[in-house]
Design a protein around this motif. Structure first.
Motif, PDB file in Angstrom:
ATOM      1  N   SER A  41      19.390 -33.595  65.291  1.00 33.01           N
ATOM      2  CA  SER A  41      19.717 -33.837  63.888  1.00 33.01           C
ATOM      3  C   SER A  41      20.945 -32.994  63.570  1.00 33.01           C
ATOM      4  O   SER A  41      20.930 -31.778  63.773  1.00 33.01           O
ATOM      5  N   VAL A  42      22.012 -33.649  63.085  1.00 35.60           N
ATOM      6  CA  VAL A  42      23.292 -32.966  62.867  1.00 35.60           C
ATOM      7  C   VAL A  42      23.841 -33.345  61.497  1.00 35.60           C
ATOM      8  O   VAL A  42      23.718 -34.496  61.073  1.00 35.60           O
ATOM      9  N   GLU A  43      24.466 -32.378  60.829  1.00 36.39           N
ATOM     10  CA  GLU A  43      25.073 -32.598  59.517  1.00 36.39           C
ATOM     11  C   GLU A  43      26.522 -32.159  59.515  1.00 36.39           C
ATOM     12  O   GLU A  43      26.906 -31.254  60.269  1.00 36.39           O
ATOM     13  N   ASN A  44      27.302 -32.761  58.640  1.00 31.32           N
ATOM     14  CA  ASN A  44      28.693 -32.405  58.396  1.00 31.32           C
ATOM     15  C   ASN A  44      29.617 -32.655  59.582  1.00 31.32           C
ATOM     16  O   ASN A  44      30.553 -31.891  59.824  1.00 31.32           O
ATOM     17  N   LEU A  45      29.352 -33.739  60.313  1.00 35.43           N
ATOM     18  CA  LEU A  45      30.286 -34.156  61.353  1.00 35.43           C
ATOM     19  C   LEU A  45      31.597 -34.584  60.686  1.00 35.43           C
ATOM     20  O   LEU A  45      31.589 -35.137  59.586  1.00 35.43           O
ATOM     21  N   PRO A  46      32.741 -34.338  61.341  1.00 34.93           N
ATOM     22  CA  PRO A  46      34.010 -34.743  60.733  1.00 34.93           C
ATOM     23  C   PRO A  46      34.161 -36.265  60.711  1.00 34.93           C
ATOM     24  O   PRO A  46      33.542 -36.974  61.503  1.00 34.93           O
ATOM     25  N   LYS A  47      34.976 -36.742  59.803  1.00 37.43           N
ATOM     26  CA  LYS A  47      35.245 -38.178  59.705  1.00 37.43           C
ATOM     27  C   LYS A  47      36.175 -38.574  60.846  1.00 37.43           C
ATOM     28  O   LYS A  47      37.185 -37.912  61.093  1.00 37.43           O
ATOM     29  N   THR A  48      35.815 -39.640  61.562  1.00 41.50           N
ATOM     30  CA  THR A  48      36.654 -40.183  62.636  1.00 41.50           C
ATOM     31  C   THR A  48      36.691 -41.694  62.498  1.00 41.50           C
ATOM     32  O   THR A  48      35.894 -42.282  61.765  1.00 41.50           O
ATOM     33  N   ASP A  49      37.605 -42.330  63.231  1.00 38.62           N
ATOM     34  CA  ASP A  49      37.700 -43.791  63.182  1.00 38.62           C
ATOM     35  C   ASP A  49      36.440 -44.462  63.713  1.00 38.62           C
ATOM     36  O   ASP A  49      35.948 -45.418  63.135  1.00 38.62           O
ATOM     37  N   SER A  50      35.902 -43.954  64.833  1.00 37.56           N
ATOM     38  CA  SER A  50      34.754 -44.613  65.457  1.00 37.56           C
ATOM     39  C   SER A  50      33.417 -44.141  64.902  1.00 37.56           C
ATOM     40  O   SER A  50      32.439 -44.884  64.917  1.00 37.56           O
ATOM     41  N   GLY A  51      33.345 -42.889  64.477  1.00 34.38           N
ATOM     42  CA  GLY A  51      32.078 -42.323  64.037  1.00 34.38           C
ATOM     43  C   GLY A  51      31.186 -41.862  65.180  1.00 34.38           C
ATOM     44  O   GLY A  51      30.127 -41.307  64.961  1.00 34.38           O
ATOM     45  N   PHE A  52      31.626 -42.072  66.429  1.00 35.38           N
ATOM     46  CA  PHE A  52      30.852 -41.656  67.600  1.00 35.38           C
ATOM     47  C   PHE A  52      31.364 -40.315  68.127  1.00 35.38           C
ATOM     48  O   PHE A  52      32.564 -40.058  68.137  1.00 35.38           O
ATOM     49  N   PHE A  53      30.426 -39.503  68.609  1.00 31.57           N
ATOM     50  CA  PHE A  53      30.753 -38.197  69.177  1.00 31.57           C
ATOM     51  C   PHE A  53      30.013 -38.026  70.492  1.00 31.57           C
ATOM     52  O   PHE A  53      28.809 -38.268  70.558  1.00 31.57           O
ATOM     53  N   ALA A  54      30.740 -37.600  71.526  1.00 26.98           N
ATOM     54  CA  ALA A  54      30.087 -37.295  72.797  1.00 26.98           C
ATOM     55  C   ALA A  54      29.158 -36.100  72.590  1.00 26.98           C
ATOM     56  O   ALA A  54      29.461 -35.172  71.831  1.00 26.98           O
ATOM     57  N   PHE A  55      28.033 -36.130  73.286  1.00 27.85           N
ATOM     58  CA  PHE A  55      26.956 -35.164  73.102  1.00 27.85           C
ATOM     59  C   PHE A  55      26.421 -34.849  74.488  1.00 27.85           C
ATOM     60  O   PHE A  55      25.931 -35.749  75.171  1.00 27.85           O
ATOM     61  N   HIS A  56      26.564 -33.600  74.925  1.00 26.00           N
ATOM     62  CA  HIS A  56      26.239 -33.255  76.310  1.00 26.00           C
ATOM     63  C   HIS A  56      25.486 -31.933  76.424  1.00 26.00           C
ATOM     64  O   HIS A  56      25.673 -31.034  75.613  1.00 26.00           O
ATOM     65  N   LEU A  57      24.729 -31.827  77.493  1.00 28.18           N
ATOM     66  CA  LEU A  57      24.122 -30.577  77.932  1.00 28.18           C
ATOM     67  C   LEU A  57      25.088 -29.960  78.934  1.00 28.18           C
ATOM     68  O   LEU A  57      25.481 -30.622  79.902  1.00 28.18           O
ATOM     69  N   HIS A  58      25.493 -28.714  78.688  1.00 29.49           N
ATOM     70  CA  HIS A  58      26.437 -28.023  79.579  1.00 29.49           C
ATOM     71  C   HIS A  58      25.724 -26.926  80.357  1.00 29.49           C
ATOM     72  O   HIS A  58      24.644 -26.483  79.973  1.00 29.49           O
ATOM     73  N   ASP A  59      26.339 -26.482  81.460  1.00 29.62           N
ATOM     74  CA  ASP A  59      25.673 -25.513  82.333  1.00 29.62           C
ATOM     75  C   ASP A  59      25.940 -24.056  81.968  1.00 29.62           C
ATOM     76  O   ASP A  59      25.332 -23.158  82.522  1.00 29.62           O
ATOM     77  N   GLY A  60      26.845 -23.801  81.031  1.00 30.86           N
ATOM     78  CA  GLY A  60      27.145 -22.433  80.620  1.00 30.86           C
ATOM     79  C   GLY A  60      26.008 -21.802  79.847  1.00 30.86           C
ATOM     80  O   GLY A  60      25.075 -22.484  79.404  1.00 30.86           O
ATOM     81  N   LYS A  61      26.112 -20.504  79.652  1.00 33.73           N
ATOM     82  CA  LYS A  61      25.026 -19.739  79.038  1.00 33.73           C
ATOM     83  C   LYS A  61      25.342 -19.220  77.641  1.00 33.73           C
ATOM     84  O   LYS A  61      24.507 -18.571  77.022  1.00 33.73           O
ATOM     85  N   ASN A  62      26.564 -19.455  77.118  1.00 35.09           N
ATOM     86  CA  ASN A  62      26.838 -19.027  75.746  1.00 35.09           C
ATOM     87  C   ASN A  62      27.952 -19.850  75.127  1.00 35.09           C
ATOM     88  O   ASN A  62      28.618 -20.624  75.811  1.00 35.09           O
TER      89      ASN A  62
END
Length: 149
Positions: A41-62
């Motif tokens: 659940s996410v709020e206040n995403l910036p306005k873009t032409d597509s409205g889609f945002f990549a969403f990933h799990l990364h391997d870093g620790k911070n």
């Protein structure tokens, strides 16, 4: 169909970077019998032409970084099997903004809860093209959170 009747087994609080300080959200992880339910659940995403945002799990620790990438220490996509994109364990479906808000729920068997504790969740500015190696041409990291118990 799996039912969830318990508190999440892990969670990440998402915070936007300097350019998007009001962007925030939460990602919850629920252990199922043979998979993991991921609820974002996410709020206040910036306005873009597509409205889609990549969403990933990364391997870093911070979620720290440097001048050119404020979330550089989030690392690369979580990919313990060394699979091509979009088959990384950390490749998630995209977020779709509706007036700045997004809600997403999906089930994955690409990792177990114990594998992701301490790793990072990233929201990117661009939609994932599900083709370009190694990260789908996802663009700048605009928000980050660390997964905790």
């Amino acid at each position: 169909m799996a039912q969830v009747y318990h508190a999440p087994n892990a969670r990440a609080k998402i915070k936007g970077g300097e350019e998007y300080p009001t962007l925030r959200g939460e990602v919850l992880f629920y252990r199922l019998q043979d998979s993991v339910l991921v609820v974002a659940s996410v709020e206040n995403l910036p306005k873009t032409d597509s409205g889609f945002f990549a969403f990933h799990l990364h391997d870093g620790k911070n979620c720290s970084g440097n001048e050119s990438d404020e979330f550089a220490d989030a690392g690369a996509h979580f990919n313990p099997e060394k699979s091509p994109h979009p088959e990384h364990a950390g490749d998630f479906p995209p977020l779709l903004s509706n007036s700045g808000s997004a809600y997403l729920a999906f089930v994955t068997d690409r990792f177990k809860i114990r594998d992701i504790i301490g790793r990072t969740i990233i929201i990117h500015m661009n939609p994932d093209d599900f083709d370009t190696q190694p990260s789908g041409n996802a663009g700048e990291k605009i928000a980050c959170g660390v997964i905790n118990l």
